[in-house]
Write an enzyme that holds these catalytic residues in place. Structure first.
Site, PDB file in Angstrom:
ATOM      1  N   VAL A 126      41.506  30.916  38.812  1.00 50.39           N
ATOM      2  CA  VAL A 126      42.046  31.979  37.937  1.00 50.39           C
ATOM      3  C   VAL A 126      41.757  33.347  38.622  1.00 50.39           C
ATOM      4  O   VAL A 126      40.505  33.500  39.078  1.00 50.39           O
ATOM      5  CB  VAL A 126      41.791  32.034  36.410  1.00 50.39           C
ATOM      6  N   CYS A 127      42.529  34.251  38.393  1.00 45.65           N
ATOM      7  CA  CYS A 127      42.232  35.596  39.131  1.00 45.65           C
ATOM      8  C   CYS A 127      41.941  35.550  40.503  1.00 45.65           C
ATOM      9  O   CYS A 127      42.525  34.746  41.414  1.00 45.65           O
ATOM     10  CB  CYS A 127      41.190  36.287  38.298  1.00 45.65           C
ATOM     11  N   THR A 128      40.971  36.264  41.041  1.00 42.45           N
ATOM     12  CA  THR A 128      40.520  36.340  42.323  1.00 42.45           C
ATOM     13  C   THR A 128      39.781  35.371  42.665  1.00 42.45           C
ATOM     14  O   THR A 128      39.506  34.962  44.141  1.00 42.45           O
ATOM     15  CB  THR A 128      39.604  37.573  42.532  1.00 42.45           C
TER      16      THR A 128
END
Length: 275
Positions: free
Chosen positions: A147-149
């Site tokens: 998730v995300c970076t």
């Protein structure tokens, strides 16, 4: 019955259903991923093994949302993994206690997961001990996820070369430096790689993967049990909905972090090219 007990009850119901073949829609069904490769469901009754990498400076919400979903899957072991068992402090100051070290983490996983952050993520992208761990577990895991970076960390470990992937909107353009193709979607599935967008996409990601593992009916029950019915006060959760002025202000605010992330990605990319 509190929410935790309800999650356990759901998990028990699911496990019994998978073993007996009852309750249509709750048993996991075979799926075909975007890349065209079939991924068989786990054998009924087999405990799922999930490893969630946690680290100093991570964004806690990236992990907490998916962990909420994973923990109520039933018949599952969720490991919060770091180098030591000492508490790690998130980017907002929330301490998180690991449950296993990198060495203690099971070698064969159903799900390998990495959440994101900013400066904490940039440091992780060139941490060879962590990257070796991810590469080792990732090559055997049934699903490699983020998730995300966190997708940049997977990329730095060489796990996204030739794959489509999502990431936090402001750093999605760094994925090609790590051999991945950026896709501007909330959830991206390419073969056994499933990646989510920034921070709050963790709940969407968790439910999506739950449906993969346990069936859509069960995932819908989970969604209702946590009353996930988002109705944000503003439509500003993406550059498109926020508009150019707000987007420009956020990019200006994040500029030093984004440059640090770019440098980390460049270094990781050079290292991958030398392999």
């Amino acid at each position: 019955m509190n929410r935790r007990d309800f999650g356990k009850t759901l998990g028990t119901l699911l496990t019994a259903s998978a073993l007996t073949g009852g309750l249509e829609g709750l048993a996991a069904a075979p799926e075909t991923t975007r890349g065209g490769r079939d991924s068989p469901p786990p054998t009924p009754g087999t405990r799922l093994r999930i490893a969630m990498l946690i680290y100093p400076g991570m964004t806690a919400q990236d992990m907490i949302g998916p962990q909420l979903i994973f923990a109520s899957l039933g018949n599952v072991d969720v490991h919060l993994v770091w180098k030591t068992r000492e508490a790690v402090v998130s980017d907002t100051g929330v301490p998180i206690l690991p449950t296993a070290t990198l060495q203690e983490c099971p070698r064969d996983l159903d799900i390998l997961f990495v959440g994101g952050g900013l400066s904490g993520t940039w440091a992780l992208m060139n941490d060879l001990e962590v990257l070796d761990f991810l590469e080792d577990r990732g090559h055997r895991a049934r699903y490699v996820t983020s998730v995300c970076t966190g997708s940049l960390v997977l990329g730095a470990a060489g796990l996204l070369r030739g794959y489509e992937a999502a990431s936090y909107w402001a750093v999605r353009n760094l994925l090609p430096l790590l051999g991945a193709r950026p896709i501007a979607e909330r959830i991206v599935e390419d073969r056994n790689r499933i990646t989510g967008g920034g921070v709050t996409a963790g709940l969407d990601f968790g439910l999506y993967l739950s449906a993969r593992l346990r069936g859509e009916t069960f995932a819908r029950m989970q969604q209702l049990s946590i009353e996930y019915d988002p109705q944000p006060p503003f439509q500003a959760g993406s550059p498109e909905s926020a508009g150019e002025a707000i987007t420009a202000q956020v990019l200006e605010m994040l500029a030093p972090e984004l440059e640090a992330g770019r440098q980390a990605a460049l270094e990781a990319g050079r290292r991958l090219d030398e392999r």
